[in-house]
Enzyme design. Structure first.
Site: not given
Ligand SMILES: Cc1cc2nc3c(=O)[nH]c(=O)nc-3n(C[C@H](O)[C@H](O)[C@H](O)COP(=O)(O)O)c2cc1C
Length: 355
Positions: A27, A174, A177, A179, A234
């Protein structure tokens, strides 16, 4: 590392991914009026060298909205906005799935003209919502009726069709997390006594019906389902996470779902058993791991057979050419967290590729 697996191709019956460095759904809060735009297209096209891009969470209906300035995929304008994105990504040689999102109880009355957000059950919980006026405490949601559940499943099917019309290569449900699908699955948030609550089979029904709705549109090979049993975000919880999620994984396997996108941090609380190996064992499709991976740990997960691909989140924000940097073992830029969820080009499309 003799044979560097992260940069090798991967395929299933319908899709060929040019590498195993996938982009995690994120997001970014830059879709004014819920419509993806030229800037969104630039952002994703810059990252098209990923083996697969998962878009940010994209709402399937007005009821699903729960985060400010996030895109939807349920109006003609929204579909037109996403068409620009899929075209730009395809022109750059990439593949892109839309992440279909319903926030359920994680939404806020500010998104619904003061009406309560919806959930499997009206259970108080402790979290926060990202409203247009800033972060606010979560409210106790209203319980969905059976008719509303059926129409929400129909919304998933319409959104999947809209994603197909917009040129996406597939969709991700999805289910992570905290939802709506996770709210149904876990017994901390689902207290229903009808066919959508109680036993594991009944709690999993919503997730599986949403998945089946997407399969009707795309076929199973182009569907991903994201799950995050070990992430309590959440205010989630279940009395037997392992049993609940292994049932869900087996049900997805029986549907021949193409991708299982499994979130599990490398470090778990004392005594918590990792669930990724059991999920991996039960799922014969493409198994994608996420949370906290870097070049080395991701390569290790592939070499040991724990995963077929890995998604990277924050690293893809600041390194649009992440696969190339991994290939060259080049230095990585650090993402600026202050521009994660809002802003304009800054912190979005202005991270440069390697010179
Ligand atoms: C800015 C941001 C927005 C995110 N938005 C979503 C999202 O819309 N949907 C989702 O499933 N996870 C979302 N996540 C989780 C990421 O998909 C991912 O699981 C998380 O960043 C951990 O991975 P990483 O360690 O490689 O950053 C978001 C994470 C970040 C940092």
């Amino acid at each position: 590392m003799g044979n560097f697996k992260l940069l090798t191709p991967l395929n299933n019956e319908e899709l060929t991914f040019r590498n195993r460095v996938f982009m995690a759904p994120m997001t970014r809060g830059r879709s004014k009026d819920q419509v993806a735009n030229e800037l969104t297209a630039t952002y994703y096209a810059q990252r098209a060298s990923a083996g697969l891009i998962f878009t940010e969470g994209t709402q399937i209906s007005a009821q699903a909205v729960g985060w400010t300035n996030t895109p939807g995929i349920y109006t003609p304008e929204q579909i037109a906005g996403w068409k620009k994105v899929t075209q730009a990504v395809h022109e750059a040689g990439g593949l892109i799935f839309a992440q279909l999102w319903h926030t359920g109880r994680a939404s806020h009355p500010d998104f619904h003209g003061g009406e309560l957000p919806v959930a499997p059950s009206s259970v108080p919980f402790n979290s926060q919502a990202f409203t247009p006026e800033g972060i606010k405490p979560s409210v106790t949601p209203r319980e969905l009726t059976i008719d509303e559940i059926k129409s929400t499943i129909a919304d998933y099917e319409k959104a999947a069709q809209a994603a197909k019309d917009a040129g996406f290569d597939g969709v991700e449900i999805h289910g992570a997390n905290g939802y709506l699908p996770a709210q149904f699955l876990e017994d901390g948030s689902n207290k229903r006594t009808d066919e959508y609550g109680g036993t594991i089979e009944k709690r999993a029904r919503f997730l599986l019906e949403a998945t089946d709705a997407a399969i009707r549109v795309f076929g199973p090979a182009r569907i991903s389902v994201r799950l995050s049993p070990r992430i309590p975000y959440n205010d989630m919880g279940d009395s037997n996470l392992e049993q609940t999620y292994m049932y869900a994984v087996e049900a997805l396997e029986s549907r021949n779902v193409g991708i299982l996108h499994f979130m599990e941090p490398g470090t778990l609380p004392e005594g918590a058993k990792p669930l990724a190996p059991g999920a991996r064992q039960r799922f014969s499709g493409i198994f994608v791991l996420n949370v906290g991976y870097d070049r080395k740990s991701a390569e290790q997960a592939l070499q040991t057979g724990l995963a077929d691909a890995v998604t990277f989140g924050t690293l893809f924000i600041s390194n649009p050419d992440l696969p190339e940097r991994f290939f060259l073992d080049a230095p990585l830029a650090t993402a600026d967290a202050s521009t994660f969820y809002s802003g304009s080009e800054e912190g979005y499309t202005d991270y440069p590729p390697l010179a």
